[in-house]
Write an enzyme that holds these catalytic residues in place. Sequence first.
Site, PDB file in Angstrom:
ATOM      1  N   ASN A 248       0.909  -1.168   0.000  1.00 50.67           N
ATOM      2  CA  ASN A 248       0.000   0.000   0.000  1.00 50.67           C
ATOM      3  C   ASN A 248       0.931   1.196   0.000  1.00 50.67           C
ATOM      4  O   ASN A 248       1.669   1.407   0.974  1.00 50.67           O
ATOM      5  CB  ASN A 248      -0.857  -0.068   1.267  1.00 50.67           C
ATOM      6  CG  ASN A 248      -1.901   1.039   1.381  1.00 50.67           C
ATOM      7  OD1 ASN A 248      -2.392   1.259   2.489  1.00 50.67           O
ATOM      8  ND2 ASN A 248      -2.230   1.735   0.334  1.00 50.67           N
TER       9      ASN A 248
ATOM     10  N   GLN B 199      -2.111   6.655  -1.606  1.00 51.61           N
ATOM     11  CA  GLN B 199      -2.426   7.835  -0.795  1.00 51.61           C
ATOM     12  C   GLN B 199      -1.230   8.792  -0.719  1.00 51.61           C
ATOM     13  O   GLN B 199      -0.079   8.360  -0.772  1.00 51.61           O
ATOM     14  CB  GLN B 199      -2.802   7.431   0.661  1.00 51.61           C
ATOM     15  CG  GLN B 199      -4.233   6.962   0.831  1.00 51.61           C
ATOM     16  CD  GLN B 199      -4.409   5.486   0.552  1.00 51.61           C
ATOM     17  OE1 GLN B 199      -3.481   4.672   0.738  1.00 51.61           O
ATOM     18  NE2 GLN B 199      -5.585   5.107   0.076  1.00 51.61           N
TER      19      GLN B 199
ATOM     20  N   ASN C 144      -6.568  10.475  -0.684  1.00 50.98           N
ATOM     21  CA  ASN C 144      -6.638   9.338  -1.606  1.00 50.98           C
ATOM     22  C   ASN C 144      -6.186   9.744  -3.003  1.00 50.98           C
ATOM     23  O   ASN C 144      -6.099  10.934  -3.323  1.00 50.98           O
ATOM     24  CB  ASN C 144      -8.086   8.826  -1.687  1.00 50.98           C
ATOM     25  CG  ASN C 144      -8.473   7.971  -0.511  1.00 50.98           C
ATOM     26  OD1 ASN C 144      -7.690   7.180  -0.004  1.00 50.98           O
ATOM     27  ND2 ASN C 144      -9.700   8.151  -0.053  1.00 50.98           N
TER      28      ASN C 144
ATOM     29  N   CYS D 288      -5.626   6.296   7.873  1.00 57.18           N
ATOM     30  CA  CYS D 288      -4.915   5.379   6.984  1.00 57.18           C
ATOM     31  C   CYS D 288      -3.944   4.590   7.854  1.00 57.18           C
ATOM     32  O   CYS D 288      -2.953   5.160   8.331  1.00 57.18           O
ATOM     33  CB  CYS D 288      -4.175   6.137   5.881  1.00 57.18           C
ATOM     34  SG  CYS D 288      -3.231   5.041   4.781  1.00 57.18           S
ATOM     35  N   GLY D 289      -4.246   3.329   8.076  1.00 57.94           N
ATOM     36  CA  GLY D 289      -3.465   2.524   9.033  1.00 57.94           C
ATOM     37  C   GLY D 289      -2.057   2.248   8.538  1.00 57.94           C
ATOM     38  O   GLY D 289      -1.072   2.504   9.248  1.00 57.94           O
ATOM     39  N   ASN D 290      -1.937   1.757   7.305  1.00 62.37           N
ATOM     40  CA  ASN D 290      -0.586   1.501   6.769  1.00 62.37           C
ATOM     41  C   ASN D 290       0.192   2.814   6.664  1.00 62.37           C
ATOM     42  O   ASN D 290       1.387   2.875   6.941  1.00 62.37           O
ATOM     43  CB  ASN D 290      -0.680   0.860   5.370  1.00 62.37           C
ATOM     44  CG  ASN D 290      -1.161  -0.570   5.433  1.00 62.37           C
ATOM     45  OD1 ASN D 290      -0.808  -1.317   6.332  1.00 62.37           O
ATOM     46  ND2 ASN D 290      -2.005  -0.956   4.495  1.00 62.37           N
TER      47      ASN D 290
ATOM     48  N   HIS E  52     -15.984   1.517   6.747  1.00 63.55           N
ATOM     49  CA  HIS E  52     -15.680   0.210   6.132  1.00 63.55           C
ATOM     50  C   HIS E  52     -16.934  -0.659   6.093  1.00 63.55           C
ATOM     51  O   HIS E  52     -17.720  -0.660   7.042  1.00 63.55           O
ATOM     52  CB  HIS E  52     -14.613  -0.534   6.942  1.00 63.55           C
ATOM     53  CG  HIS E  52     -13.260   0.107   6.883  1.00 63.55           C
ATOM     54  ND1 HIS E  52     -12.289  -0.282   5.978  1.00 63.55           N
ATOM     55  CD2 HIS E  52     -12.718   1.133   7.584  1.00 63.55           C
ATOM     56  CE1 HIS E  52     -11.203   0.467   6.142  1.00 63.55           C
ATOM     57  NE2 HIS E  52     -11.442   1.337   7.102  1.00 63.55           N
TER      58      HIS E  52
ATOM     59  N   ASN F  59     -14.768   1.944   2.294  1.00 59.54           N
ATOM     60  CA  ASN F  59     -13.772   0.932   1.929  1.00 59.54           C
ATOM     61  C   ASN F  59     -14.454  -0.423   2.099  1.00 59.54           C
ATOM     62  O   ASN F  59     -15.125  -0.649   3.116  1.00 59.54           O
ATOM     63  CB  ASN F  59     -12.564   1.040   2.866  1.00 59.54           C
ATOM     64  CG  ASN F  59     -11.966   2.434   2.854  1.00 59.54           C
ATOM     65  OD1 ASN F  59     -11.225   2.797   1.942  1.00 59.54           O
ATOM     66  ND2 ASN F  59     -12.315   3.249   3.848  1.00 59.54           N
TER      67      ASN F  59
ATOM     68  N   GLU G   3     -10.518  -0.074  -1.839  1.00 55.65           N
ATOM     69  CA  GLU G   3     -10.480   1.132  -1.025  1.00 55.65           C
ATOM     70  C   GLU G   3     -11.280   2.287  -1.622  1.00 55.65           C
ATOM     71  O   GLU G   3     -11.257   2.511  -2.841  1.00 55.65           O
ATOM     72  CB  GLU G   3      -9.029   1.606  -0.834  1.00 55.65           C
ATOM     73  CG  GLU G   3      -8.233   0.771   0.145  1.00 55.65           C
ATOM     74  CD  GLU G   3      -7.013   1.507   0.656  1.00 55.65           C
ATOM     75  OE1 GLU G   3      -7.051   2.759   0.696  1.00 55.65           O
ATOM     76  OE2 GLU G   3      -6.029   0.832   1.002  1.00 55.65           O
ATOM     77  N   ARG G   4     -11.955   3.029  -0.758  1.00 53.94           N
ATOM     78  CA  ARG G   4     -12.607   4.286  -1.155  1.00 53.94           C
ATOM     79  C   ARG G   4     -11.543   5.197  -1.762  1.00 53.94           C
ATOM     80  O   ARG G   4     -10.500   5.394  -1.178  1.00 53.94           O
ATOM     81  CB  ARG G   4     -13.219   4.935   0.081  1.00 53.94           C
ATOM     82  CG  ARG G   4     -13.830   6.289  -0.147  1.00 53.94           C
ATOM     83  CD  ARG G   4     -14.458   6.880   1.087  1.00 53.94           C
ATOM     84  NE  ARG G   4     -13.508   7.108   2.173  1.00 53.94           N
ATOM     85  CZ  ARG G   4     -13.816   7.805   3.277  1.00 53.94           C
ATOM     86  NH1 ARG G   4     -15.029   8.292   3.462  1.00 53.94           N
ATOM     87  NH2 ARG G   4     -12.908   7.977   4.216  1.00 53.94           N
TER      88      ARG G   4
ATOM     89  N   CYS H  95      -4.583  -2.851   3.281  1.00 58.67           N
ATOM     90  CA  CYS H  95      -5.353  -1.738   3.861  1.00 58.67           C
ATOM     91  C   CYS H  95      -5.357  -1.943   5.369  1.00 58.67           C
ATOM     92  O   CYS H  95      -6.004  -2.878   5.871  1.00 58.67           O
ATOM     93  CB  CYS H  95      -6.782  -1.727   3.305  1.00 58.67           C
ATOM     94  SG  CYS H  95      -7.804  -0.403   3.988  1.00 58.67           S
TER      95      CYS H  95
ATOM     96  N   SER I  57      -6.462   0.009   7.986  1.00 54.37           N
ATOM     97  CA  SER I  57      -7.747   0.248   8.680  1.00 54.37           C
ATOM     98  C   SER I  57      -8.765  -0.816   8.255  1.00 54.37           C
ATOM     99  O   SER I  57      -9.623  -1.215   9.049  1.00 54.37           O
ATOM    100  CB  SER I  57      -8.256   1.654   8.369  1.00 54.37           C
ATOM    101  OG  SER I  57      -8.387   1.859   6.962  1.00 54.37           O
ATOM    102  N   GLY I  58      -8.614  -1.308   7.015  1.00 60.82           N
ATOM    103  CA  GLY I  58      -9.509  -2.376   6.551  1.00 60.82           C
ATOM    104  C   GLY I  58      -9.276  -3.672   7.291  1.00 60.82           C
ATOM    105  O   GLY I  58     -10.223  -4.392   7.632  1.00 60.82           O
TER     106      GLY I  58
HETATM  107  N1  LIG Z   1      -8.979   4.673   1.264  1.00 57.11           N
HETATM  108  C1  LIG Z   1      -9.130   4.962   2.691  1.00 57.11           C
HETATM  109  C2  LIG Z   1      -7.887   5.713   3.218  1.00 57.11           C
HETATM  110  C3  LIG Z   1      -6.638   4.824   3.220  1.00 57.11           C
HETATM  111  C4  LIG Z   1      -6.827   3.599   4.058  1.00 57.11           C
HETATM  112  C5  LIG Z   1      -5.790   2.485   3.886  1.00 57.11           C
HETATM  113  N2  LIG Z   1      -4.772   2.713   2.920  1.00 57.11           N
HETATM  114  C6  LIG Z   1      -5.223   2.042   5.228  1.00 57.11           C
HETATM  115  O1  LIG Z   1      -4.092   1.533   5.274  1.00 57.11           O
HETATM  116  O2  LIG Z   1      -5.965   2.155   6.240  1.00 57.11           O
HETATM  117  C7  LIG Z   1     -10.394   5.831   2.901  1.00 57.11           C
HETATM  118  O3  LIG Z   1     -10.814   6.494   1.948  1.00 57.11           O
HETATM  119  O4  LIG Z   1     -10.919   5.816   4.027  1.00 57.11           O
END
Ligand SMILES: N[C@H](CCC[C@H](N)C(=O)O)C(=O)O
Length: 307
Positions: free
Chosen positions: A22, A55, A75, A84-86, A170, A201, A219-220, A228, A230-231
């Site tokens: 990511n 991102q 994004n 964004c967790g990562n 999510h 997401n 991802e959104r 992802c 947070s995913g």
């Molecule tokens: N696309 C996500 C943001 C990045 C999340 C993802 N890259 C992660 O590592 O959490 C959103 O629109 O909420």
Amino acid sequence: MTGPRRSQGPLLSFTKMHGLGNDFMVVDAISQPFRLRPDMIRKLADRHFGVGFDQLLVVEPPGLPDVDFRYRIFNADGSEVEQCGNGARCFARFVRDQRLTNRRVIRVQTAGGVIELRIGREGWVTVNMGVPELNPAAIPFAADSRQVVYPIDVNGQLLDLSAVSMGNPHGVLLVDDVDTAPVASLGPALERHPRFPARANIGFLQVIDRGRARLRVFERGSGETLACGSGACAAVVAGHLRGLLDNRVRITVPGGDLVIEWQGEGAPVMMEGPTARVFDGQIRLPAESPQRRRGRRQTVRSHDRRP
Ligand SMILES: N[C@H](CCC[C@H](N)C(=O)O)C(=O)O
């Protein structure tokens, strides 16, 4: 060496990083001016004509008394988001590598709240991602009441979806095999489903056993990514609430493994994983048109949340 032509804009220094594939363009907006618009971010995100990233992560001075930095996340479509967790792991490594801090535990303000990052060895970082939000109105997800599983109609197909916010929204679907999951079709349909007013997401979760699972995420604002963070957190919350996963889970995403821990309702979700620096670079931004410069003087810096 000749200086920039009048029609050229400033040089922007950045570092390319990733967390399990990511990938991010990371900009230190403390040591250099940073003023980008959604259309400019989309151009930078382009993998053929720009830098290319999932991102853009921006390091800013703290906006609150008890935090070390402010962390802004955009994004690839230019939308500014809450979490964004990562990216948080890469952010922690970046500010330490750049000597913007010598702390091993940093508190960071995001649009989704304050998170705490703990920098370990060999680029590993543990993130306290905060307490997951399950109240539909706060996710946001349209539902009359809070459920573990919501029936949802997607183009005439009735699916069972979990909805969780990690600061960002999510949706999580259970699948038998992530390799054959309909990510390319259901991902976009659910990302923009009317019941997700801020989009979402979408995670496709395959439970292996109570301590292991596989996950793909559409991802959104960026499409399917190799990981992802947070995913992965939202997926463990959803799996735990469904009674399928224990408190500590190894989540395998296409880019590698994350370790997620959640002790249950009211507790924060802890995420641990690697980070990588790929290269440092500079890119010359196009000059701002005189009209935009005039417009800028009349407006406060906009924190666009949607393109
Ligand atoms: N696309 C996500 C943001 C990045 C999340 C993802 N890259 C992660 O590592 O959490 C959103 O629109 O909420």
